[in-house]
Design an enzyme around this catalytic site. Sequence first.
Site, PDB file in Angstrom:
ATOM      1  N   ASP A   1      98.296  17.973  49.585  1.00  0.00           N
ATOM      2  CA  ASP A   1      97.847  17.643  48.307  1.00  0.00           C
ATOM      3  C   ASP A   1      97.764  15.967  48.208  1.00  0.00           C
ATOM      4  OD1 ASP A   1      97.081  17.922  45.588  1.00  0.00           O
ATOM      5  OD2 ASP A   1      99.072  17.923  44.914  1.00  0.00           O
TER       6      ASP A   1
ATOM      7  N   ARG B   1      86.574  11.454  44.517  1.00  0.00           N
ATOM      8  CA  ARG B   1      87.282  12.428  45.205  1.00  0.00           C
ATOM      9  C   ARG B   1      87.103  13.182  46.254  1.00  0.00           C
ATOM     10  NH1 ARG B   1      91.239  14.336  41.823  1.00  0.00           N
ATOM     11  NH2 ARG B   1      91.057  16.436  43.015  1.00  0.00           N
TER      12      ARG B   1
ATOM     13  N   ASN C   1      91.463  26.699  42.537  1.00  0.00           N
ATOM     14  CA  ASN C   1      90.578  25.380  42.861  1.00  0.00           C
ATOM     15  C   ASN C   1      89.122  25.659  42.499  1.00  0.00           C
ATOM     16  OD1 ASN C   1      92.788  24.396  45.733  1.00  0.00           O
ATOM     17  ND2 ASN C   1      92.825  23.766  43.420  1.00  0.00           N
TER      18      ASN C   1
HETATM   19  C1  IPE Z   1      97.541  22.808  45.742  1.00  0.00           C
HETATM   20  O1  IPE Z   1      97.209  21.608  45.228  1.00  0.00           O
HETATM   21  C2  IPE Z   1      96.358  23.453  46.511  1.00  0.00           C
HETATM   22  C3  IPE Z   1      95.776  22.984  47.840  1.00  0.00           C
HETATM   23  C4  IPE Z   1      96.384  21.835  48.053  1.00  0.00           C
HETATM   24  C5  IPE Z   1      94.820  23.448  48.411  1.00  0.00           C
HETATM   25  P1  IPE Z   1      96.470  21.653  43.581  1.00  0.00           P
HETATM   26  O2  IPE Z   1      96.088  20.205  43.384  1.00  0.00           O
HETATM   27  O3  IPE Z   1      95.479  22.762  43.507  1.00  0.00           O
HETATM   28  O4  IPE Z   1      97.926  21.951  42.835  1.00  0.00           O
HETATM   29  P2  IPE Z   1      97.877  21.726  41.268  1.00  0.00           P
HETATM   30  O5  IPE Z   1      97.096  21.848  40.532  1.00  0.00           O
HETATM   31  O6  IPE Z   1      98.570  20.179  41.283  1.00  0.00           O
HETATM   32  O7  IPE Z   1      99.496  22.676  41.035  1.00  0.00           O
HETATM   33  C1  IPE Z   2      94.336  18.839  47.679  1.00  0.00           C
HETATM   34  O1  IPE Z   2      94.232  17.563  47.085  1.00  0.00           O
HETATM   35  C2  IPE Z   2      93.239  19.386  48.301  1.00  0.00           C
HETATM   36  C3  IPE Z   2      92.596  20.478  47.457  1.00  0.00           C
HETATM   37  C4  IPE Z   2      93.379  21.055  46.386  1.00  0.00           C
HETATM   38  C5  IPE Z   2      91.396  21.006  47.656  1.00  0.00           C
HETATM   39  P1  IPE Z   2      93.663  17.262  45.706  1.00  0.00           P
HETATM   40  O2  IPE Z   2      92.274  17.446  45.685  1.00  0.00           O
HETATM   41  O3  IPE Z   2      94.273  18.386  44.803  1.00  0.00           O
HETATM   42  O4  IPE Z   2      93.870  15.888  45.300  1.00  0.00           O
HETATM   43  P2  IPE Z   2      94.941  15.272  44.135  1.00  0.00           P
HETATM   44  O5  IPE Z   2      96.184  16.239  43.886  1.00  0.00           O
HETATM   45  O6  IPE Z   2      93.988  15.617  42.848  1.00  0.00           O
HETATM   46  O7  IPE Z   2      95.131  14.078  44.373  1.00  0.00           O
HETATM   47 MG    MG Z   3      96.188  18.283  43.692  1.00  0.00          MG
END
Ligand code: IPE
Ligand code: IPE
Ligand code: MG
Length: 237
Positions: free
Chosen positions: A24, A37, A72
């Site tokens: 994450d 992003r 996601n």
């Molecule tokens: C968890 O991260 C999923 C992955 C790392 C693929 P998210 O960014 O989706 O989780 P939340 O929404 O902060 O709980």
């Molecule tokens: C994790 O990073 C990767 C996926 C969930 C695909 P994020 O995209 O959730 O990054 P943040 O948490 O928004 O910074």
């Molecule tokens: Mg995230």
Amino acid sequence: MTKNDVALKDTVECPIKHIAFIMDGNGRWAKKRGMPREYGHKVGAEVFRKIMRYCGDIGIEAATFYAFSTENWKRPQKEVDAIMKLLSIYLDDCKKELRTNNMRIVFLGDKSIFSEELRKKMIDIEESSKNNTYIVNIAMNYGGRDEIVYAANKLIAQGKTHLTEDDISSAVYTNISPELDIIVRTGGDLRISNFLLWQAAYAELYFTDKFWPDLTTDDVDEIVDAFKHRKRRFGGV
Ligand code: IPE
Ligand code: IPE
Ligand code: MG
């Protein structure tokens, strides 16, 4: 780390047999740099490859990576498309690399949602790497609740009318992996986000504020060291 160091580490048994990462923080990492992003996901994918290899080098038997959750898909289409593109690139590279490494790639999650092309590539990679011994689980369109429902339905389809814990453990996506030892979450949030709900029962939890693209192999060494000092009781004394 030099080749000799790797060889030396190989001879020592790693206390972690199965590690899982909630990768994450890609988006925030990119934002901090004034970048979109999607750039965070690109760098995140490179770090995933590095950490994945390293875990195998130090003798971990299975490493599981949370790459894309069932939730996601709610993200903007542009971001979802960019992640799918990275998956496609990874699948092509992965296929080429399988000949020279020992990774057994397994995709955790319902593949039916992906395009025919991606699905075929995923199945092909699973098939062609199935005799390798270092298990790399990649959670793609993965949800912990979805997985438990999938496992239960699979067992019902086999004619079972009464389920045991062993039945469910054998029907979840990680059924060829050793018991989960530790879940690592980068990015500073203190939650599981629907990851490995069944497998997490007695897994250790490790949280770091570092964003995923900043994670290094030294951090993995630190995680292994921290794990060594955890006292696991599994409900006993
Ligand atoms: C968890 O991260 C999923 C992955 C790392 C693929 P998210 O960014 O989706 O989780 P939340 O929404 O902060 O709980
Ligand atoms: C994790 O990073 C990767 C996926 C969930 C695909 P994020 O995209 O959730 O990054 P943040 O948490 O928004 O910074
Ligand atoms: Mg995230």
